[in-house]
Motif scaffolding. Structure first.
Motif, PDB file in Angstrom:
ATOM      1  N   LEU A   1      -2.440 -19.384   5.941  1.00 25.50           N
ATOM      2  CA  LEU A   1      -3.898 -19.348   5.772  1.00 25.50           C
ATOM      3  C   LEU A   1      -4.439 -17.929   5.668  1.00 25.50           C
ATOM      4  O   LEU A   1      -5.640 -17.751   5.455  1.00 25.50           O
ATOM      5  N   GLN A   2      -3.582 -16.928   5.813  1.00 22.01           N
ATOM      6  CA  GLN A   2      -4.045 -15.544   5.713  1.00 22.01           C
ATOM      7  C   GLN A   2      -3.722 -14.918   4.361  1.00 22.01           C
ATOM      8  O   GLN A   2      -3.994 -13.732   4.155  1.00 22.01           O
ATOM      9  N   SER A   3      -3.166 -15.706   3.463  1.00 18.62           N
ATOM     10  CA  SER A   3      -2.852 -15.181   2.131  1.00 18.62           C
ATOM     11  C   SER A   3      -4.031 -15.424   1.195  1.00 18.62           C
ATOM     12  O   SER A   3      -4.904 -16.248   1.464  1.00 18.62           O
ATOM     13  N   GLY A   4      -4.047 -14.701   0.090  1.00 21.25           N
ATOM     14  CA  GLY A   4      -5.122 -14.852  -0.893  1.00 21.25           C
ATOM     15  C   GLY A   4      -5.652 -13.504  -1.336  1.00 21.25           C
ATOM     16  O   GLY A   4      -5.440 -12.475  -0.677  1.00 21.25           O
ATOM     17  N   ASP A   5      -6.350 -13.511  -2.462  1.00 22.93           N
ATOM     18  CA  ASP A   5      -6.854 -12.256  -3.033  1.00 22.93           C
ATOM     19  C   ASP A   5      -8.155 -11.799  -2.384  1.00 22.93           C
ATOM     20  O   ASP A   5      -8.402 -10.604  -2.245  1.00 22.93           O
ATOM     21  N   ASP A   6      -9.011 -12.731  -2.016  1.00 20.78           N
ATOM     22  CA  ASP A   6     -10.296 -12.361  -1.408  1.00 20.78           C
ATOM     23  C   ASP A   6     -10.079 -12.025   0.064  1.00 20.78           C
ATOM     24  O   ASP A   6      -9.701 -12.889   0.859  1.00 20.78           O
ATOM     25  N   ARG A   7     -10.331 -10.775   0.410  1.00 18.65           N
ATOM     26  CA  ARG A   7     -10.078 -10.313   1.775  1.00 18.65           C
ATOM     27  C   ARG A   7     -11.395 -10.079   2.517  1.00 18.65           C
ATOM     28  O   ARG A   7     -12.406  -9.701   1.921  1.00 18.65           O
ATOM     29  N   VAL A   8     -11.372 -10.317   3.823  1.00 19.65           N
ATOM     30  CA  VAL A   8     -12.534 -10.075   4.686  1.00 19.65           C
ATOM     31  C   VAL A   8     -12.138  -8.998   5.690  1.00 19.65           C
ATOM     32  O   VAL A   8     -11.242  -9.202   6.516  1.00 19.65           O
ATOM     33  N   ILE A   9     -12.805  -7.859   5.608  1.00 22.64           N
ATOM     34  CA  ILE A   9     -12.492  -6.717   6.468  1.00 22.64           C
ATOM     35  C   ILE A   9     -13.677  -6.452   7.394  1.00 22.64           C
ATOM     36  O   ILE A   9     -14.826  -6.414   6.946  1.00 22.64           O
ATOM     37  N   ILE A  10     -13.395  -6.295   8.681  1.00 24.60           N
ATOM     38  CA  ILE A  10     -14.441  -5.925   9.643  1.00 24.60           C
ATOM     39  C   ILE A  10     -14.028  -4.637  10.345  1.00 24.60           C
ATOM     40  O   ILE A  10     -12.850  -4.254  10.336  1.00 24.60           O
ATOM     41  N   GLU A  11     -15.003  -3.983  10.964  1.00 26.88           N
ATOM     42  CA  GLU A  11     -14.733  -2.750  11.703  1.00 26.88           C
ATOM     43  C   GLU A  11     -15.115  -2.944  13.162  1.00 26.88           C
ATOM     44  O   GLU A  11     -16.242  -3.332  13.479  1.00 26.88           O
ATOM     45  N   LEU A  12     -14.156  -2.684  14.040  1.00 26.31           N
ATOM     46  CA  LEU A  12     -14.376  -2.779  15.484  1.00 26.31           C
ATOM     47  C   LEU A  12     -13.833  -1.520  16.138  1.00 26.31           C
ATOM     48  O   LEU A  12     -12.659  -1.173  15.942  1.00 26.31           O
ATOM     49  N   ASP A  13     -14.679  -0.844  16.892  1.00 26.87           N
ATOM     50  CA  ASP A  13     -14.264   0.386  17.588  1.00 26.87           C
ATOM     51  C   ASP A  13     -13.626   1.385  16.629  1.00 26.87           C
ATOM     52  O   ASP A  13     -12.554   1.955  16.898  1.00 26.87           O
ATOM     53  N   ASP A  14     -14.269   1.557  15.480  1.00 25.05           N
ATOM     54  CA  ASP A  14     -13.836   2.528  14.461  1.00 25.05           C
ATOM     55  C   ASP A  14     -12.491   2.172  13.833  1.00 25.05           C
ATOM     56  O   ASP A  14     -11.845   3.026  13.219  1.00 25.05           O
ATOM     57  N   LEU A  15     -12.053   0.936  13.986  1.00 26.16           N
ATOM     58  CA  LEU A  15     -10.809   0.479  13.358  1.00 26.16           C
ATOM     59  C   LEU A  15     -11.114  -0.703  12.449  1.00 26.16           C
ATOM     60  O   LEU A  15     -11.990  -1.519  12.749  1.00 26.16           O
ATOM     61  N   GLU A  16     -10.385  -0.792  11.343  1.00 23.04           N
ATOM     62  CA  GLU A  16     -10.590  -1.887  10.404  1.00 23.04           C
ATOM     63  C   GLU A  16      -9.573  -2.997  10.650  1.00 23.04           C
ATOM     64  O   GLU A  16      -8.400  -2.730  10.932  1.00 23.04           O
ATOM     65  N   PHE A  17     -10.047  -4.247  10.535  1.00 21.16           N
ATOM     66  CA  PHE A  17      -9.182  -5.408  10.729  1.00 21.16           C
ATOM     67  C   PHE A  17      -9.418  -6.395   9.590  1.00 21.16           C
ATOM     68  O   PHE A  17     -10.562  -6.682   9.226  1.00 21.16           O
ATOM     69  N   ASP A  18      -8.316  -6.912   9.072  1.00 21.44           N
ATOM     70  CA  ASP A  18      -8.372  -7.927   8.022  1.00 21.44           C
ATOM     71  C   ASP A  18      -8.375  -9.301   8.686  1.00 21.44           C
ATOM     72  O   ASP A  18      -7.367  -9.740   9.239  1.00 21.44           O
ATOM     73  N   ILE A  19      -9.525  -9.982   8.653  1.00 23.21           N
ATOM     74  CA  ILE A  19      -9.658 -11.276   9.339  1.00 23.21           C
ATOM     75  C   ILE A  19      -9.744 -12.427   8.333  1.00 23.21           C
ATOM     76  O   ILE A  19     -10.371 -13.451   8.600  1.00 23.21           O
ATOM     77  N   THR A  20      -9.101 -12.251   7.186  1.00 26.53           N
ATOM     78  CA  THR A  20      -9.150 -13.271   6.135  1.00 26.53           C
ATOM     79  C   THR A  20      -8.536 -14.585   6.608  1.00 26.53           C
ATOM     80  O   THR A  20      -7.440 -14.606   7.174  1.00 26.53           O
ATOM     81  N   ILE A  21      -9.255 -15.683   6.383  1.00 26.66           N
ATOM     82  CA  ILE A  21      -8.745 -17.037   6.649  1.00 26.66           C
ATOM     83  C   ILE A  21      -9.115 -17.913   5.455  1.00 26.66           C
ATOM     84  O   ILE A  21     -10.293 -18.112   5.170  1.00 26.66           O
ATOM     85  N   ASN A  22      -8.108 -18.417   4.757  1.00 33.80           N
ATOM     86  CA  ASN A  22      -8.323 -19.292   3.600  1.00 33.80           C
ATOM     87  C   ASN A  22      -7.843 -20.696   3.953  1.00 33.80           C
ATOM     88  O   ASN A  22      -6.654 -21.010   3.835  1.00 33.80           O
ATOM     89  N   GLU A  23      -8.770 -21.538   4.392  1.00 38.52           N
ATOM     90  CA  GLU A  23      -8.402 -22.884   4.830  1.00 38.52           C
ATOM     91  C   GLU A  23      -8.000 -23.794   3.671  1.00 38.52           C
ATOM     92  O   GLU A  23      -7.432 -24.868   3.900  1.00 38.52           O
TER      93      GLU A  23
END
Length: 692
Positions: free
Chosen positions: A224-246
């Motif tokens: 469920l974490q694969s796919g072209d459309d990515r969702v990136i967030i920033e927490l405490d000056d670090l970036e995290f890829d939280i992509t979920i493709n159900e």
């Protein structure tokens, strides 16, 4: 001759402890493939495990109720905060009775300070075993809610955990076998003592990741974490890829049942090449250590266990490498210690071997440490009362009620003292608005204080405004005026006559000094009046203090006997002293109210037992009087009673019911009966008479 194995270096004692792992390492362990008949025998026990450990609707309701309570009583005290549930219970991959994990999101929060504040709130609410753990990677406050029996963990701004829960929830919804396998694995890990991260084994979350990883490898679920459309967030000056493709789907979905999936889970993990691979559900397939950059660092678990040093070295990192799906630099085996790693690998091999040898599911999950799991069993809340007489329990109840009365009086005295000190602090600040609940003497003083305080503030404001405009003090202005006046009025020396410009400057400065002198005199008068009013305020506050501290003898004695308030003296001249007194009293009140909560629970328990015994004896007497017919079966008073039964006892659910049952008839049917039988039927046969 050495008493250690030449291959593994394990002692005879450790060979016995880790017999399956030892046999595997020296190449003598055989894992048999179970027959189809053996596998079929696991179906029912596994289904029983799944159904018995699935979270019941009553537990969900208890969690919802507690969540709403904490949202109102804790989260609402912090501006801009949001309380959210996360963890296995929220994702559906938890065993029944698991911890209730909550995250309180507060912008720009001082986590440790807030946790301490929350801890105080929880103690004041009567929560039990409140622990503030600030040394962990994610600081938390742990406690037990006595009403629901839930174990709760609250963390601050643990935002990434919310996304992890969302990912696991998505996998759980993707296929029912995710939840089923997770429950079976966690049940096994719990009873084999392998799911305790505090004591050096894997966390429940890590076991969930291993389950999902196995189902990915078996083709049960898609990544469920694969796919072209990515969702990136920033927490405490670090970036995290939280992509979920159900919407992701597997190319060819496996139809394997839960038994075969559980067997392959144990077998694959037991024989996994941990030295060269990393578990990564983000990647959807095993990663090489070289690609991940996580080397199998020395010393190994065996090196640590076999060390002869008094203080063995710390085990190297990344041995059972399990990548967090979002925080990809976090290895979930970071908490695993040397002995924990060996136990995990040994137990996986043991489970695989027993599966193939025809052992039962109960034998595979045989409890290692029953004492550790005793709190998970239903608790008989009357266990200490069953051997006591009713008179003895009644005496205990009377004693408890007496303690409640005494504690209630102490709480009332503390509340009176708190309100008194609070009024004193407010009075000294002149901010008391409501005086309807005060005595006449209090009201007169406080009304005067309030009006006078406003006048003091106004005087201070005017004085400070003048002092900011007129920099020089009045005595310096007067000295300068005298000097300038002398220069302007003295006889002139014809040889040293000042220029016209100089004389203009002198006269201008003289006029300015005169204006400054008037303002400075006004400021001096304002200051003098300010001093007089402040002095009067202090005298009035002393009078108020006499009234406020004038308690009745009983209240004064209770306050003197309060051990938690000893050595907490007040400096009547400092408003901050009253503030500190109020805070100290508030702490004492929280503790005393917690004690009252426990006493009330104990009183309710004793009352419930007395009622239960009384109802039981009453039922026996009634059965003795009845003759013929079947009486109501008396409830057995010797069996264990759990917390869930207490509400029924308190409401008198065991009271005698009428033996004769009445059948309810709807009003419509009753009306039809009154009208008679209108259905089609044959009439009575009569004699035929010839018509006249």
């Amino acid at each position: 001759m050495s008493d250690r194995c030449e291959i593994t270096g394990l002692s005879h004692e450790d060979v016995s402890r880790f017999q399956y792992l030892h046999s595997h390492l020296i190449g003598t362990l055989e894992i048999n493939e179970p027959s189809s008949d053996l596998l079929a025998g696991f179906s029912k026990p596994l289904q029983n495990t799944i159904s018995s450990h699935s979270i019941h609707s009553s537990e969900i309701r208890r969690k919802e109720s507690l969540f709403n309570h904490l949202k109102k009583s804790v989260a609402s005290k912090f501006d801009g905060s949001k309380l959210s549930a996360f963890g296995s219970a929220e994702s559906g991959l938890s065993l029944k009775g698991g911890d209730f994990d909550l995250c309180l999101q507060i912008p720009n929060a001082n986590e440790k300070k807030i946790l301490k504040k929350i801890g105080g709130m929880l103690r004041g609410q009567g929560m039990e075993d409140v622990q503030i753990i600030t040394g962990a990677k994610v600081p938390i406050v742990k406690f037990i809610d006595p009403r629901s029996g839930l174990h709760v963990d609250i963390s601050i701004n643990n935002t990434l955990a919310l996304h992890n829960t969302r990912l696991l929830s998505s996998y759980s919804r993707a296929d029912s076998r995710v939840k089923d396998l997770a429950i079976c694995v966690k049940h096994w890990a719990l009873h084999r003592n392998l799911s305790d991260s505090v004591n050096g084994t894997l966390s429940s979350y890590a076991w969930s990741i291993l389950v999902i990883n196995h189902l990915l490898e078996q083709g049960v679920v898609a990544n469920l974490q694969s796919g072209d459309d990515r969702v990136i967030i920033e927490l405490d000056d670090l970036e995290f890829d939280i992509t979920i493709n159900e919407d992701n789907q597997t190319e060819s979905k496996s139809d394997a049942n839960i038994t075969s999936l559980l067997l392959s889970f144990f077998t694959n993990l037991a024989t996994r090449d941990w030295d060269n691979t990393v578990v990564s559900i983000r990647n959807g397939a095993p990663m090489t250590r070289k690609a991940k950059g996580w080397m199998n660092e020395k010393p190994s678990a065996l090196d640590v266990l076999n060390s002869d040093k008094e203080y063995p070295p710390k085990m190297g990192e990344h041995h059972l490498a399990i990548e967090d799906p979002f925080d990809i630099e976090h290895d979930l085996c970071r908490v695993v210690r040397a002995e924990g790693e060996l136990r995990i690998r040994n137990e996986l091999l043991r489970a695989a071997v027993l599966f193939g040898n025809g052992s039962t599911w109960k034998e595979i999950c045989e409890t290692v440490d029953s004492e550790r799991l005793k709190d998970l069993e239903p608790m008989d809340i009357f266990h200490d009362l069953r051997d006591k007489t009713t008179e003895s329990v009644q005496s205990m109840l009377e004693k408890t009620r007496g303690e409640m009365d005494a504690l209630d009086r102490r709480i009332d005295a503390l509340e009176i003292e708190r309100q008194s000190n609070l009024r004193m602090a407010k009075a000294m600040r002149g901010v008391i608005e409501e005086t309807s609940d005060l005595r006449k003497e209090h009201k007169a003083i406080i009304v005067g204080l309030k009006a006078r305080n406003a006048e003091v503030d106004e005087l201070k404001k005017k004085r400070d405004k003048i002092n900011s405009d007129v920099i020089l003090p009045i005595h310096m202005i007067e000295d300068e005026l005298s000097k300038v006046y002398s220069r302007l009025t003295e006889e002139l020396d014809i040889h040293r006559v000042p220029s016209l410009k100089k004389e203009k400057e002198q006269f201008s400065w003289f006029m300015e000094l005169q204006a400054m002198h008037g303002k400075a005199r006004e400021a001096s008068e304002l200051h003098q009046k300010f001093i007089e009013l402040v002095t009067l305020q202090k005298e009035e506050i002393k009078k108020l203090k006499i009234y406020e501290t004038k308690h009745d003898d009983a209240t004064a004695k209770l306050l003197e006997q309060e051990p938690l308030l000893k050595d907490k003296n007040i400096n009547s001249k400092e408003v901050g002293s009253y503030d500190r007194r109020v805070q100290n009293i508030q702490k004492v009140l929280r503790q005393r109210r917690g004690e009252m909560h426990k006493l009330r629970r104990e009183s309710g328990r004793l009352e419930a037992w007395i009622r239960k015994k009384s109802n039981s004896q009453h039922g026996k007497r009634n059965r003795g009087r009845r003759q013929g017919g079947k009486g109501k079966k008396d409830q057995d008073s010797s069996g264990p009673i759990t917390l869930g039964d207490i509400s029924g006892l308190l409401s008198g659910i065991n009271s005698e019911q009428p033996s004769k049952r009445t059948r309810k008839v709807s009003s419509k049917k009753a009306g039809m009966r009154k009208m008679g039988n209108l259905s089609a039927h044959r009439g009575s046969r009569g004699q035929f008479k010839k018509k006249d």
